[in-house]
Design a protein around this motif. Structure first.
Motif, PDB file in Angstrom:
ATOM      1  N   GLN A  87      39.895  31.258  15.914  1.00  0.00           N
ATOM      2  CA  GLN A  87      40.666  30.873  17.100  1.00  0.00           C
ATOM      3  C   GLN A  87      40.575  29.374  17.343  1.00  0.00           C
ATOM      4  N   ARG A  88      39.375  28.813  17.162  1.00  0.00           N
ATOM      5  CA  ARG A  88      39.204  27.368  17.334  1.00  0.00           C
ATOM      6  C   ARG A  88      39.983  26.600  16.264  1.00  0.00           C
ATOM      7  N   TRP A  89      40.006  27.123  15.035  1.00  0.00           N
ATOM      8  CA  TRP A  89      40.745  26.461  13.963  1.00  0.00           C
ATOM      9  C   TRP A  89      42.243  26.452  14.262  1.00  0.00           C
ATOM     10  N   GLN A  90      42.754  27.497  14.891  1.00  0.00           N
ATOM     11  CA  GLN A  90      44.172  27.529  15.246  1.00  0.00           C
ATOM     12  C   GLN A  90      44.517  26.431  16.245  1.00  0.00           C
ATOM     13  N   GLN A  91      43.548  26.080  17.100  1.00  0.00           N
ATOM     14  CA  GLN A  91      43.761  24.989  18.051  1.00  0.00           C
ATOM     15  C   GLN A  91      43.703  23.629  17.363  1.00  0.00           C
ATOM     16  N   LEU A  92      42.866  23.515  16.334  1.00  0.00           N
ATOM     17  CA  LEU A  92      42.631  22.226  15.685  1.00  0.00           C
ATOM     18  C   LEU A  92      43.670  21.892  14.618  1.00  0.00           C
ATOM     19  N   ARG A  93      43.964  22.870  13.733  1.00  0.00           N
ATOM     20  CA  ARG A  93      44.839  22.591  12.589  1.00  0.00           C
ATOM     21  C   ARG A  93      46.259  22.269  13.037  1.00  0.00           C
ATOM     22  N   GLY A  94      46.789  21.192  12.479  1.00  0.00           N
ATOM     23  CA  GLY A  94      48.144  20.775  12.813  1.00  0.00           C
ATOM     24  C   GLY A  94      48.236  20.015  14.113  1.00  0.00           C
ATOM     25  N   ASN A  95      47.160  19.979  14.868  1.00  0.00           N
ATOM     26  CA  ASN A  95      47.150  19.297  16.151  1.00  0.00           C
ATOM     27  C   ASN A  95      46.202  18.102  16.094  1.00  0.00           C
ATOM     28  N   GLN A  96      44.892  18.356  16.089  1.00  0.00           N
ATOM     29  CA  GLN A  96      43.917  17.273  16.002  1.00  0.00           C
ATOM     30  C   GLN A  96      43.559  16.927  14.552  1.00  0.00           C
ATOM     31  N   ILE A  97      43.657  17.903  13.671  1.00  0.00           N
ATOM     32  CA  ILE A  97      43.403  17.686  12.245  1.00  0.00           C
ATOM     33  C   ILE A  97      44.596  18.226  11.461  1.00  0.00           C
ATOM     34  N   ALA A  98      45.134  17.424  10.548  1.00  0.00           N
ATOM     35  CA  ALA A  98      46.264  17.868   9.730  1.00  0.00           C
ATOM     36  C   ALA A  98      45.966  17.578   8.266  1.00  0.00           C
ATOM     37  N   MET A  99      46.586  18.373   7.391  1.00  0.00           N
ATOM     38  CA  MET A  99      46.409  18.161   5.952  1.00  0.00           C
ATOM     39  C   MET A  99      47.759  18.123   5.267  1.00  0.00           C
ATOM     40  N   VAL A 100      47.897  17.185   4.341  1.00  0.00           N
ATOM     41  CA  VAL A 100      49.071  17.105   3.479  1.00  0.00           C
ATOM     42  C   VAL A 100      48.639  17.577   2.100  1.00  0.00           C
ATOM     43  N   PHE A 101      49.241  18.657   1.624  1.00  0.00           N
ATOM     44  CA  PHE A 101      48.841  19.244   0.351  1.00  0.00           C
ATOM     45  C   PHE A 101      49.599  18.603  -0.812  1.00  0.00           C
ATOM     46  N   GLN A 102      49.010  18.724  -1.999  1.00  0.00           N
ATOM     47  CA  GLN A 102      49.660  18.192  -3.191  1.00  0.00           C
ATOM     48  C   GLN A 102      50.965  18.935  -3.468  1.00  0.00           C
ATOM     49  N   ASP A 103      50.985  20.238  -3.213  1.00  0.00           N
ATOM     50  CA  ASP A 103      52.188  21.046  -3.370  1.00  0.00           C
ATOM     51  C   ASP A 103      52.831  21.235  -1.997  1.00  0.00           C
ATOM     52  N   PRO A 104      53.995  20.643  -1.757  1.00  0.00           N
ATOM     53  CA  PRO A 104      54.594  20.739  -0.413  1.00  0.00           C
ATOM     54  C   PRO A 104      54.929  22.166   0.007  1.00  0.00           C
TER      55      PRO A 104
END
Length: 337
Positions: A87-104
């Protein structure tokens, strides 16, 4: 391993990530430590299989069985992410922490229009009306050099080229102005002109908004123009760490020295390209002591024991080596006589 004197946005301490297979434990990341500060760029460099991407996935909480974070701490703004709930990761990912992957296509849903995906990414974390979210999405596409962004918002991922899809995934990472972005070789598929534009925008973002950036790559020329600090990884460990100019101009670890020497622009015309001999060892069957010892031109008897992290006197550098390169050594990286 300190940055600009402020509290780090991210502090990784003695991180260990292992994959538990039938053949045994694979220590993909072994005792890795570094910090990233607000507005700064850390380059994470190494050849394939060095543990760069697994380090990024570990920070994002994306390591799935048979792998897991087996030890250490990952502190984001003081919070230990190793203990974070889904649940905490859902709040963090894409909001406070984002990742750009090698494969879009790890970012993009092939059956949804680009505007749907970008607007949902914004409204998942902010209470904005659809038109405001759409304007932000359009501006993000323009920021990464996509022409006619209003028209492109209506397209599906399959209507873009591979390089264009990667730019869309980078735009999505920028949408919510995160405090930390992890970019895993995001410009590999892009041409040189667009790559330069993305690198410029990444630097501008960090300087203007204070976003911290980890840029994972094997390309030292990218790091030379982008990063503030660089961590060089080999066989799951950081073998050298420091300010980018110090590391690239005066490398101490023989592996770093070999990587820099193998860059084509560093070699005279007509002279065979310098190479690091041998192959990266299997993480299931590492040599005793230093993992680089079997490929190292500076190997000594002490290398049969694992080198501890050391910090040269009066330096902010970190090195893991019994026989570091010195200014008196010749250009091949061999010990001076």
């Amino acid at each position: 391993m300190t940055g600009n004197g402020s509290h780090p946005v991210l502090e990784v301490s003695h991180l260990q990530t292992s994959f538990f297979t039938k053949a045994g434990e694979v220590k993909a990341v072994d005792d890795v430590s570094f910090q990233v500060h607000s507005g700064r760029v850390l380059g994470l460099v190494g050849e394939s299989g060095s543990g760069k991407t697994v380090t990024g996935f570990s920070i994002m909480g994306l390591v799935d069985p048979p792998g897991r974070v087996a030890g250490g701490e990952i502190r984001f703004q003081g919070e230990d992410l190793v203990q974070a709930t889904e649940q905490r990761w859902q709040q963090l990912r894409g909001n406070q922490i984002a990742m750009v992957f090698q494969d879009p296509m790890m970012t993009l849903n092939p059956v949804l229009r680009i505007d749907t995906q970008m607007i949902e990414a914004i409204r998942a974390h902010e209470r904005l009306d659809r038109s405001t979210a759409r304007r932000r999405a359009r501006d993000a596409l323009g920021q990464v050099g996509i022409p006619s962004p209003d028209e492109r918002l209506k397209a599906y991922p399959h209507q873009f080229s591979g390089g264009m899809r990667q730019r869309v995934s980078i735009a999505i990472a920028l949408l919510n102005r995160p405090e930390l972005i992890i970019a895993d070789e995001p410009t590999t598929a892009l041409d040189v002109t667009i790559q330069a534009q993305i690198l410029y925008e990444a630097q501008k973002l960090c300087r203007e908004t204070g976003t911290a950036l980890i840029w994972i790559t094997h390309d030292l020329s990218v790091i030379a123009g982008l990063a503030d600090e660089v961590a060089v990884m080999y066989a799951g460990r950081v073998v050298e760490y420091g300010e980018v100019d110090d590391v690239l101009d005066h490398s101490l670890h023989p592996y770093t020295h070999g990587l820099i020497g193998s860059v084509p622009s560093r070699n005279r015309r007509g002279v065979p390209l310098q190479q690091i001999p041998g192959m990266t060892p299997s993480l299931l069957n590492l040599p005793p002591g230093c993992a680089f010892s079997e490929r190292c031109p500076r190997v000594v008897e002490l290398c049969s024991t694992a080198p501890e992290v050391s910090q040269p006197e009066g330096s902010r550098r970190m090195i893991r080596c019994h026989s570091p390169v010195s200014p008196a050594d010749d250009s091949t990286g061999a010990p001076a006589s």
